[in-house]
Design a protein around this motif. Structure first.
Motif, PDB file in Angstrom:
ATOM      1  N   ILE A   1      40.683  49.772  33.401  1.00  0.00           N
ATOM      2  CA  ILE A   1      41.859  49.577  34.245  1.00  0.00           C
ATOM      3  C   ILE A   1      42.578  50.927  34.364  1.00  0.00           C
ATOM      4  O   ILE A   1      42.741  51.627  33.368  1.00  0.00           O
ATOM      5  CB  ILE A   1      42.841  48.546  33.624  1.00  0.00           C
ATOM      6  CG1 ILE A   1      42.111  47.310  33.079  1.00  0.00           C
ATOM      7  CG2 ILE A   1      43.937  48.173  34.615  1.00  0.00           C
ATOM      8  CD1 ILE A   1      41.506  46.380  34.077  1.00  0.00           C
TER       9      ILE A   1
ATOM     10  N   PRO B   1      40.324  43.442  28.776  1.00  0.00           N
ATOM     11  CA  PRO B   1      40.220  44.258  29.989  1.00  0.00           C
ATOM     12  C   PRO B   1      39.007  45.181  29.925  1.00  0.00           C
ATOM     13  O   PRO B   1      38.629  45.655  28.854  1.00  0.00           O
ATOM     14  CB  PRO B   1      41.518  45.079  29.991  1.00  0.00           C
ATOM     15  CG  PRO B   1      42.415  44.427  28.993  1.00  0.00           C
ATOM     16  CD  PRO B   1      41.509  43.811  27.980  1.00  0.00           C
TER      17      PRO B   1
ATOM     18  N   ALA C   1      56.780  49.834  27.793  1.00  0.00           N
ATOM     19  CA  ALA C   1      57.660  50.744  28.547  1.00  0.00           C
ATOM     20  C   ALA C   1      56.944  51.660  29.536  1.00  0.00           C
ATOM     21  O   ALA C   1      57.567  52.181  30.456  1.00  0.00           O
ATOM     22  CB  ALA C   1      58.492  51.582  27.575  1.00  0.00           C
TER      23      ALA C   1
ATOM     24  N   SER D   1      42.900  42.602  23.812  1.00  0.00           N
ATOM     25  CA  SER D   1      41.744  43.190  23.137  1.00  0.00           C
ATOM     26  C   SER D   1      41.103  44.168  24.123  1.00  0.00           C
ATOM     27  O   SER D   1      41.808  44.881  24.843  1.00  0.00           O
ATOM     28  CB  SER D   1      40.792  42.073  22.694  1.00  0.00           C
ATOM     29  OG  SER D   1      39.593  42.589  22.161  1.00  0.00           O
TER      30      SER D   1
ATOM     31  N   TYR E   1      37.964  52.012  17.527  1.00  0.00           N
ATOM     32  CA  TYR E   1      38.714  51.240  18.542  1.00  0.00           C
ATOM     33  C   TYR E   1      38.004  49.920  18.817  1.00  0.00           C
ATOM     34  O   TYR E   1      38.644  48.863  18.865  1.00  0.00           O
ATOM     35  CB  TYR E   1      38.839  52.081  19.815  1.00  0.00           C
ATOM     36  CG  TYR E   1      39.550  51.410  20.975  1.00  0.00           C
ATOM     37  CD1 TYR E   1      40.935  51.245  20.983  1.00  0.00           C
ATOM     38  CD2 TYR E   1      38.831  50.936  22.076  1.00  0.00           C
ATOM     39  CE1 TYR E   1      41.582  50.641  22.055  1.00  0.00           C
ATOM     40  CE2 TYR E   1      39.471  50.335  23.153  1.00  0.00           C
ATOM     41  CZ  TYR E   1      40.845  50.190  23.139  1.00  0.00           C
ATOM     42  OH  TYR E   1      41.476  49.591  24.206  1.00  0.00           O
TER      43      TYR E   1
HETATM   44  P1  NAD Z   1      49.296  52.834  27.706  1.00  0.00           P
HETATM   45  O1  NAD Z   1      49.023  54.007  26.841  1.00  0.00           O
HETATM   46  O2  NAD Z   1      49.944  53.033  29.020  1.00  0.00           O
HETATM   47  O3  NAD Z   1      50.143  51.731  26.908  1.00  0.00           O
HETATM   48  C1  NAD Z   1      50.211  51.636  25.519  1.00  0.00           C
HETATM   49  C2  NAD Z   1      51.671  51.494  25.106  1.00  0.00           C
HETATM   50  O4  NAD Z   1      51.736  51.229  23.698  1.00  0.00           O
HETATM   51  C3  NAD Z   1      52.501  52.754  25.374  1.00  0.00           C
HETATM   52  O5  NAD Z   1      53.676  52.408  26.075  1.00  0.00           O
HETATM   53  C4  NAD Z   1      52.812  53.262  23.971  1.00  0.00           C
HETATM   54  O6  NAD Z   1      54.053  53.938  23.885  1.00  0.00           O
HETATM   55  C5  NAD Z   1      52.813  51.973  23.180  1.00  0.00           C
HETATM   56  N1  NAD Z   1      52.631  52.176  21.741  1.00  0.00           N
HETATM   57  C6  NAD Z   1      51.777  53.024  21.107  1.00  0.00           C
HETATM   58  N2  NAD Z   1      51.931  52.949  19.783  1.00  0.00           N
HETATM   59  C7  NAD Z   1      52.901  52.009  19.559  1.00  0.00           C
HETATM   60  C8  NAD Z   1      53.515  51.493  18.381  1.00  0.00           C
HETATM   61  N3  NAD Z   1      53.161  51.910  17.151  1.00  0.00           N
HETATM   62  N4  NAD Z   1      54.473  50.547  18.535  1.00  0.00           N
HETATM   63  C9  NAD Z   1      54.858  50.134  19.760  1.00  0.00           C
HETATM   64  N5  NAD Z   1      54.318  50.585  20.901  1.00  0.00           N
HETATM   65  C10 NAD Z   1      53.348  51.516  20.794  1.00  0.00           C
HETATM   66  O7  NAD Z   1      47.871  52.158  27.920  1.00  0.00           O
HETATM   67  P2  NAD Z   1      47.429  50.770  28.581  1.00  0.00           P
HETATM   68  O8  NAD Z   1      46.120  51.022  29.206  1.00  0.00           O
HETATM   69  O9  NAD Z   1      48.499  50.129  29.353  1.00  0.00           O
HETATM   70  O10 NAD Z   1      47.146  49.910  27.266  1.00  0.00           O
HETATM   71  C11 NAD Z   1      47.697  48.647  27.008  1.00  0.00           C
HETATM   72  C12 NAD Z   1      46.739  47.871  26.125  1.00  0.00           C
HETATM   73  O11 NAD Z   1      45.548  47.576  26.852  1.00  0.00           O
HETATM   74  C13 NAD Z   1      46.286  48.610  24.865  1.00  0.00           C
HETATM   75  O12 NAD Z   1      46.203  47.701  23.788  1.00  0.00           O
HETATM   76  C14 NAD Z   1      44.908  49.101  25.251  1.00  0.00           C
HETATM   77  O13 NAD Z   1      44.096  49.328  24.117  1.00  0.00           O
HETATM   78  C15 NAD Z   1      44.416  47.937  26.086  1.00  0.00           C
HETATM   79  N6  NAD Z   1      43.297  48.199  26.982  1.00  0.00           N
HETATM   80  C16 NAD Z   1      43.420  49.068  28.029  1.00  0.00           C
HETATM   81  C17 NAD Z   1      42.342  49.257  28.877  1.00  0.00           C
HETATM   82  C18 NAD Z   1      42.400  50.189  30.052  1.00  0.00           C
HETATM   83  O14 NAD Z   1      41.354  50.444  30.659  1.00  0.00           O
HETATM   84  N7  NAD Z   1      43.545  50.695  30.434  1.00  0.00           N
HETATM   85  C19 NAD Z   1      41.146  48.559  28.659  1.00  0.00           C
HETATM   86  C20 NAD Z   1      41.069  47.682  27.598  1.00  0.00           C
HETATM   87  C21 NAD Z   1      42.152  47.503  26.771  1.00  0.00           C
END
Ligand code: NAD
Length: 250
Positions: free
Chosen positions: A189, A186, A15, A140, A156
């Protein structure tokens, strides 16, 4: 025809408008998929899905809760008729060092990233098995591969490394059912997870360590999600696609 025509996709944690999940949902929708966006109540998944268009649905679901995952999968089947794609994207991180990780920190991070990936896969796989086809994509992190990204703590890294192992084992187990399971790792990002959290004095050094010389955008991940969700990757299972600008070349 479109790459994901007639496909139904579930995106957990989808979302957040600036997140990898929503970007992936949007790109899958552009390629013809109908998408179910799952997220916590406060993230308002219904509004996010409505923004994508009337053929998509939003469902409140907490991936750490098995019953919530099973109920959401049931709603997707009821409203959209099938489950072809599952993007296990929900995740949280905490910038804590090893000696400071409490049991509660450990539980919070492992529960969303790893337990959530298991529970939502368990909820979606029976329908995929019945259809004799499915594509699961798990998010991941480079943090799992190099022992720490930039912001996440060791718990993490451990959770995201656990996701790699879980996904590879599921790939092996469900290959015979034509269910593919792949991961994306990733690097850095630009999303809400790290917004404003990269110290200014470290920024230049971070960019220096990335051969492509820039931080990634959500669509950089979404493009690889579409690839792994579609038949373009139909002979790929158990693989890990690095989306990190070359931060980790191995
Ligand atoms: P984000 O915080 O925007 O998205 C995470 C989403 O997960 C949020 O919408 C949150 O409400 C939801 N969430 C949290 N707990 C939850 C639960 N118990 N049940 C359902 N939904 C839940 O961050 P993002 O960067 O878009 O992250 C997306 C994924 O990418 C994550 O798994 C993150 O660890 C991974 N990731 C991100 C990066 C980066 O640099 N942004 C790098 C590597 C991995």
């Amino acid at each position: 025809s479109l790459l994901l025509q007639d496909k139904v996709a579930i995106v957990t944690g989808g979302a957040g408008r600036n997140g990898l999940g929503y970007a992936s949902a949007k790109m899958m929708a552009a390629h013809g998929a109908r998408v179910a966006i799952l997220d916590l109540e406060q993230a308002d998944p219904t509004a996010a899905a409505a923004e994508l268009g009337p053929q998509h649905i939003g469902l409140v679901a907490d991936v750490t809760d098995k019953a919530s995952c099973v109920a959401a999968a049931g709603q997707v089947l009821k409203h959209l008729g099938r489950i072809d794609i599952l993007l296990n994207n929900a995740g949280i991180t905490q910038p804590i060092k090893t000696l400071d990780i409490t049991g509660a920190n450990y539980d919070a991070v492992l529960d969303v990233n790893l337990r959530g990936t298991l529970y939502m896969s368990q909820a979606a796989i029976p329908a995929m098995r019945e259809q004799k086809s499915g594509a699961i994509v798990c998010i991941s992190s480079v943090s799992a591969q190099r022992g720490g990204g930039i912001l996440g703590g060791p718990h993490y890294s451990a959770a995201k490394a656990g996701v790699l192992g879980l996904a590879k084992a599921m790939a092996r187990e469900f290959g015979a059912d034509n269910i593919r399971v792949n991961c994306i790792t990733p690097g850095l990002i630009a999303t809400d997870i790290n917004k404003g959290k990269i110290p200014e004095d470290k920024r230049a050094a971070i960019l220096d360590s990335i051969p492509l010389g820039c931080i990634g955008e959500p669509d950089d991940v979404a493009g690889c999600v579409v690839f792994l969700a579609s038949d373009l990757s139909k002979y790929c299972t158990g693989i890990t696609v690095d989306v990190n600008g070359g931060m980790l070349i191995h």
